[in-house]
Design an enzyme around this catalytic site. Structure first.
Site, PDB file in Angstrom:
ATOM      1  N   TYR A 395       0.852  -1.188   0.000  1.00 51.41           N
ATOM      2  CA  TYR A 395       0.000   0.000   0.000  1.00 51.41           C
ATOM      3  C   TYR A 395       0.886   1.236   0.000  1.00 51.41           C
ATOM      4  CZ  TYR A 395      -3.651  -3.021   2.200  1.00 51.41           C
ATOM      5  OH  TYR A 395      -4.555  -4.004   2.510  1.00 51.41           O
ATOM      6  N   HIS A 475     -10.069   2.026   2.260  1.00 46.53           N
ATOM      7  CA  HIS A 475      -9.640   2.924   3.339  1.00 46.53           C
ATOM      8  C   HIS A 475     -10.077   4.361   3.081  1.00 46.53           C
ATOM      9  CE1 HIS A 475      -6.152  -0.080   4.333  1.00 46.53           C
ATOM     10  NE2 HIS A 475      -7.334  -0.514   4.697  1.00 46.53           N
ATOM     11  N   ASN A 513      -3.512   0.806   8.249  1.00 48.08           N
ATOM     12  CA  ASN A 513      -4.956   0.614   8.068  1.00 48.08           C
ATOM     13  C   ASN A 513      -5.664   1.486   9.094  1.00 48.08           C
ATOM     14  OD1 ASN A 513      -3.179  -1.767   7.900  1.00 48.08           O
ATOM     15  ND2 ASN A 513      -4.840  -2.618   6.711  1.00 48.08           N
TER      16      ASN A 513
HETATM   17  N1  6FA Z   1      -9.419  -0.833   8.548  1.00 49.19           N
HETATM   18  C1  6FA Z   1      -8.445  -1.229   9.381  1.00 49.19           C
HETATM   19  O1  6FA Z   1      -7.960  -0.443  10.188  1.00 49.19           O
HETATM   20  N2  6FA Z   1      -7.971  -2.521   9.341  1.00 49.19           N
HETATM   21  C2  6FA Z   1      -8.446  -3.436   8.452  1.00 49.19           C
HETATM   22  O2  6FA Z   1      -7.974  -4.586   8.426  1.00 49.19           O
HETATM   23  C3  6FA Z   1      -9.471  -3.037   7.579  1.00 49.19           C
HETATM   24  N3  6FA Z   1      -9.994  -3.903   6.675  1.00 49.19           N
HETATM   25  C4  6FA Z   1     -11.056  -3.519   5.931  1.00 49.19           C
HETATM   26  C5  6FA Z   1     -11.682  -4.472   5.113  1.00 49.19           C
HETATM   27  O3  6FA Z   1     -11.177  -5.686   5.046  1.00 49.19           O
HETATM   28  C6  6FA Z   1     -12.836  -4.121   4.398  1.00 49.19           C
HETATM   29  C7  6FA Z   1     -13.457  -5.136   3.489  1.00 49.19           C
HETATM   30  C8  6FA Z   1     -13.383  -2.811   4.529  1.00 49.19           C
HETATM   31  C9  6FA Z   1     -14.648  -2.406   3.819  1.00 49.19           C
HETATM   32  C10 6FA Z   1     -12.752  -1.870   5.332  1.00 49.19           C
HETATM   33  C11 6FA Z   1     -11.598  -2.215   6.031  1.00 49.19           C
HETATM   34  N4  6FA Z   1     -10.975  -1.313   6.865  1.00 49.19           N
HETATM   35  C12 6FA Z   1      -9.950  -1.710   7.670  1.00 49.19           C
HETATM   36  C13 6FA Z   1     -11.433   0.087   6.952  1.00 49.19           C
HETATM   37  C14 6FA Z   1     -12.301   0.359   8.188  1.00 49.19           C
HETATM   38  O4  6FA Z   1     -13.183  -0.709   8.427  1.00 49.19           O
HETATM   39  C15 6FA Z   1     -13.057   1.661   7.950  1.00 49.19           C
HETATM   40  O5  6FA Z   1     -12.109   2.691   7.779  1.00 49.19           O
HETATM   41  C16 6FA Z   1     -13.971   2.029   9.108  1.00 49.19           C
HETATM   42  O6  6FA Z   1     -14.895   1.001   9.376  1.00 49.19           O
HETATM   43  C17 6FA Z   1     -14.718   3.315   8.810  1.00 49.19           C
HETATM   44  O7  6FA Z   1     -15.488   3.658   9.922  1.00 49.19           O
HETATM   45  P1  6FA Z   1     -16.672   4.725   9.841  1.00 49.19           P
HETATM   46  O8  6FA Z   1     -17.187   4.889  11.239  1.00 49.19           O
HETATM   47  O9  6FA Z   1     -16.223   5.902   9.124  1.00 49.19           O
HETATM   48  O10 6FA Z   1     -17.783   4.068   8.906  1.00 49.19           O
HETATM   49  P2  6FA Z   1     -18.382   2.596   8.721  1.00 49.19           P
HETATM   50  O11 6FA Z   1     -18.680   2.461   7.281  1.00 49.19           O
HETATM   51  O12 6FA Z   1     -17.557   1.573   9.382  1.00 49.19           O
HETATM   52  O13 6FA Z   1     -19.760   2.663   9.539  1.00 49.19           O
HETATM   53  C18 6FA Z   1     -20.858   3.392   9.098  1.00 49.19           C
HETATM   54  C19 6FA Z   1     -22.113   2.824   9.746  1.00 49.19           C
HETATM   55  O14 6FA Z   1     -23.204   3.654   9.450  1.00 49.19           O
HETATM   56  C20 6FA Z   1     -22.466   1.428   9.236  1.00 49.19           C
HETATM   57  O15 6FA Z   1     -22.807   0.599  10.333  1.00 49.19           O
HETATM   58  C21 6FA Z   1     -23.677   1.682   8.331  1.00 49.19           C
HETATM   59  O16 6FA Z   1     -24.568   0.583   8.268  1.00 49.19           O
HETATM   60  C22 6FA Z   1     -24.309   2.879   9.002  1.00 49.19           C
HETATM   61  N5  6FA Z   1     -25.080   3.742   8.093  1.00 49.19           N
HETATM   62  C23 6FA Z   1     -24.704   4.192   6.881  1.00 49.19           C
HETATM   63  N6  6FA Z   1     -25.651   4.978   6.349  1.00 49.19           N
HETATM   64  C24 6FA Z   1     -26.644   5.039   7.254  1.00 49.19           C
HETATM   65  C25 6FA Z   1     -27.904   5.699   7.280  1.00 49.19           C
HETATM   66  N7  6FA Z   1     -28.299   6.485   6.253  1.00 49.19           N
HETATM   67  N8  6FA Z   1     -28.716   5.512   8.345  1.00 49.19           N
HETATM   68  C26 6FA Z   1     -28.308   4.720   9.391  1.00 49.19           C
HETATM   69  N9  6FA Z   1     -27.125   4.082   9.417  1.00 49.19           N
HETATM   70  C27 6FA Z   1     -26.303   4.241   8.366  1.00 49.19           C
HETATM   71  C1  ABL Z   2      -7.555  -3.953   5.011  1.00 51.56           C
HETATM   72  O1  ABL Z   2      -7.299  -2.923   5.615  1.00 51.56           O
HETATM   73  C2  ABL Z   2      -8.114  -3.862   3.654  1.00 51.56           C
HETATM   74  O2  ABL Z   2      -9.090  -2.865   3.595  1.00 51.56           O
HETATM   75  C3  ABL Z   2      -8.680  -5.168   3.145  1.00 51.56           C
HETATM   76  O3  ABL Z   2      -8.834  -5.024   1.770  1.00 51.56           O
HETATM   77  C4  ABL Z   2      -7.750  -6.327   3.491  1.00 51.56           C
HETATM   78  O4  ABL Z   2      -8.299  -7.570   3.113  1.00 51.56           O
HETATM   79  C5  ABL Z   2      -7.636  -6.380   4.998  1.00 51.56           C
HETATM   80  N1  ABL Z   2      -7.258  -5.127   5.562  1.00 51.56           N
HETATM   81  C6  ABL Z   2      -6.613  -7.429   5.459  1.00 51.56           C
HETATM   82  O5  ABL Z   2      -5.334  -7.057   5.065  1.00 51.56           O
HETATM   83  C7  ABL Z   2      -8.187  -8.017   1.748  1.00 51.56           C
HETATM   84  C8  ABL Z   2      -8.311  -9.538   1.722  1.00 51.56           C
HETATM   85  O6  ABL Z   2      -7.218 -10.135   2.404  1.00 51.56           O
HETATM   86  C9  ABL Z   2      -8.378 -10.028   0.286  1.00 51.56           C
HETATM   87  O7  ABL Z   2      -8.597 -11.416   0.242  1.00 51.56           O
HETATM   88  C10 ABL Z   2      -9.487  -9.311  -0.454  1.00 51.56           C
HETATM   89  O8  ABL Z   2      -9.458  -9.680  -1.818  1.00 51.56           O
HETATM   90  C11 ABL Z   2      -9.323  -7.810  -0.335  1.00 51.56           C
HETATM   91  O9  ABL Z   2      -9.256  -7.437   1.024  1.00 51.56           O
HETATM   92  C12 ABL Z   2     -10.484  -7.072  -0.985  1.00 51.56           C
HETATM   93  O10 ABL Z   2     -10.292  -5.692  -0.959  1.00 51.56           O
END
Ligand code: 6FA
Ligand code: ABL
Length: 536
Positions: A395, A475, A513
């Site tokens: 990243y 992110h 992250n």
């Molecule tokens: N961040 C990390 O630090 N480490 C990770 O390993 C990591 N992995 C991922 C990952 O694997 C994926 C697939 C994704 C999508 C994100 C990852 N992130 C990781 C990033 C991290 O999860 C986000 O940066 C973080 O969750 C953002 O937090 P926020 O509070 O800004 O926002 P969210 O989207 O988490 O929560 C918003 C909430 O509001 C949700 O529960 C949603 O359902 C609700 N909401 C949205 N619109 C709404 C509405 N109109 N009315 C009511 N509720 C609503």
């Molecule tokens: C994160 O912060 C990223 O947002 C995710 O994309 C990441 O996971 C997790 N942490 C873990 O490092 C990856 C999965 O390991 C992959 O299998 C997947 O294809 C990818 O997210 C999808 O964005």
């Protein structure tokens, strides 16, 4: 019942806000559009091999990779075109849970923060007291599937890297590597759900409504009077009023919060015009004379990331996680159910590393690496052993200059309007340099073979032809950034009582992250909101 505070969204930002506001004695309504996640919160998405337990898919860290391969993935928001969690916990109910305490520079003025935000230490300390983090998540203290750590030690040591416990040294992010750290507790997914949510909902002055979507805030000019939801059970025709001195805190995420603002007549006029054209949302808008023009959706960032796939004879890639939800190894299931130990107690990452790069424009940019057994996809002309896969995701982290724009389309789906990756060619150049450095010592590691990309292409060509959408790191930050859309108390400009506490206010990407840094920011934000006069 009118409320002192209405918090919209139960992701990490909203949960911390709701907890601290209710702790201060305020009457708080927390509204979440999705349903429960972890078993103890009422979640029931489970599997036959979990019969008799209250574990759901969301509780068990080892099921993380199956979030992307499950055909019934109801947890992703269907009206956002990137991955976003729409359930209790938001992203933290479904993410990889990699968890880093912020560095000093993450809250620096250079990173875009007002000077009143520069000392994040007290807020990070508050976070740490709730979510300490762990780099050995299995409750028996043993590490599982750790073969990639040895491989990475052989690869990175000749490049001058030092092995550290990463969260003991948040500011040591140059030539540093160590075990991946997570926001898990006792071998289970935890983060803000098992901590802040738990204490917030236990208070009598907190009301929690799930399966309820906030459509827009209702306002009279700059004064917010309540929120309009889609749930008639919450108030007459779905409307919930605020106390006269009450406040709304939006925490719906980088995409979700931006959409609520557009639907409330706040943002660039091209976005509000799309709302106006919608037969349902249009009539809910305030008159055009009350629209508030702010750069909502502009200058967002996300880390560009590139995968390199390797094989090594010592790696066990756990069958590339293929059957982990449908048919996991019985011994691992028994071990996990017994005391939350073993392979299933951790998400897939095993190693993280960082390196700083000075760039031609005089800025320093950081590269972050994440290493995991398995691979999301393999493109190669080599024969390879599919049970020995290892992926390094590189990243480009803090210091990137590329920015993009998010917003809505005519169907009011939240989406990317302009890709945020590599709009500055120097970002691409630095990431390419980082990739070249990573692979420079492959010949020194016996048995290590890079299979994607293979020998039919150069690394430069691989990067140049990498599909844009695969650069997405999930992110997203900055759609309502501090200074531009919200002021230093996180109040939306030109409003009296509308605040934002989620990733959208973060002006530039942190060094790792983001959810650890975001939760420290949320602690700081809610403290500023509580301290700001004029509220309930
Ligand atoms: N961040 C990390 O630090 N480490 C990770 O390993 C990591 N992995 C991922 C990952 O694997 C994926 C697939 C994704 C999508 C994100 C990852 N992130 C990781 C990033 C991290 O999860 C986000 O940066 C973080 O969750 C953002 O937090 P926020 O509070 O800004 O926002 P969210 O989207 O988490 O929560 C918003 C909430 O509001 C949700 O529960 C949603 O359902 C609700 N909401 C949205 N619109 C709404 C509405 N109109 N009315 C009511 N509720 C609503
Ligand atoms: C994160 O912060 C990223 O947002 C995710 O994309 C990441 O996971 C997790 N942490 C873990 O490092 C990856 C999965 O390991 C992959 O299998 C997947 O294809 C990818 O997210 C999808 O964005």
């Amino acid at each position: 019942t009118p409320y002192d505070y209405i918090v919209v969204g139960a992701g990490p930002g909203g949960l911390i806000a709701a907890d601290r506001l209710s702790e201060a004695g305020k009457k708080v309504l927390l509204i979440e559009r999705g349903g429960p996640s972890l078993g103890w919160t009422g979640g029931n998405y489970t599997a036959p091999w979990l019969a008799g337990t209250n574990f759901t898919k969301f509780d068990i860290p080892g099921l993380f990779e199956s979030m992307f391969t499950d055909s019934n993935s109801f947890w992703w928001c269907k009206d956002i075109t990137t991955f976003a969690g729409c359930l209790l916990g938001g992203g933290t109910a479904v993410n990889g849970a990699l968890y880093w305490f912020p560095t000093t520079q993450d809250f620096s003025t250079a990173a875009g923060w007002p000077s009143s935000w520069n000392n994040a230490d007290p807020y990070t300390a508050k976070l740490k007291a709730r979510v300490p983090g762990t780099d050995d998540p299995s409750t028996d203290g043993k590490r599982y599937l750790e073969e990639s750590f040895n491989v990475m030690t052989q690869l990175l040591t000749p490049q001058g890297y030092t092995n550290i416990t990463i969260n003991n040294n948040p500011n040591f992010k140059d030539h540093a590597y160590g075990y991946s750290a997570f926001s898990f507790i006792n071998g289970r997914r935890a983060g803000p759900i098992a901590t802040y949510y738990k204490t917030a909902v236990a208070r009598k002055n907190t009301v929690y409504f799930d399966y309820t979507t906030v459509l827009n805030v209702v306002r009279n000019g700059s004064q917010i009077t309540g929120v309009q939801t889609d749930n008639p059970l919450i108030g007459p025709a779905g409307f919930v009023p605020l106390n006269p001195k009450g406040r709304v805190v939006l925490a719906a995420g980088t995409f979700g919060t931006a959409r609520i603002l557009f639907r409330s007549g706040i943002g660039p006029s091209d976005m509000i015009s799309l709302v106006q054209a919608d037969p349902v949302a249009g009539p809910m808008l305030p008159p055009q004379s009350q629209w508030i023009n702010l750069p909502v959706g502009y200058n967002v960032s996300d880390n560009p990331s590139i995968n390199l796939v390797f094989t090594h004879p010592t790696i066990n890639d756990y069958d590339n996680w293929a059957d982990v939800w449908t048919d996991p190894p019985a011994a691992d299931v028994a071990q996990y159910i017994k005391n939350q130990s073993g392979v299933l107690a951790s998400a897939s990452p095993r190693v993280n590393f960082w390196r700083a790069y000075s760039s031609p424009d005089g800025r320093t940019r950081w590269l972050q690496g994440t290493v995991r057994p398995g691979a999301a996809s393999v493109t190669t002309n080599y024969p390879y052993n599919a049970s020995q896969l290892m992926t390094i995701t590189a990243y480009l982290s803090t210091g990137i200059t590329s920015r993009g724009r998010i917003g809505i389309n005519a169907g009011l789906t939240a989406t990317i309007l302009q890709n945020p990756w590599f709009t500055d060619p120097i970002d691409k150049q630095v990431l390419l340099q980082g990739l070249n450095d990573i692979i420079s010592t492959v010949p020194l590691v016996p048995g290590l073979t890079m299979i994607t990309p293979d020998n039919t292409t150069t690394l430069t060509n691989y990067v140049n032809t990498y599909p844009a959408s695969n650069l997405n790191s999930n992110h997203w930050v900055g759609s309502c950034q501090i200074g531009a859309v919200v002021d230093e108390n996180t109040k939306v400009k030109n409003t009296n009582n509308l605040f934002i506490i989620d990733a959208s206010i973060i002006p530039s990407l942190p060094t790792g992250n983001p959810h650890g840094m975001l939760m420290s920011a949320a602690e700081q934000a809610v403290a500023k909101v509580l301290a700001l006069s004029g509220g309930p």
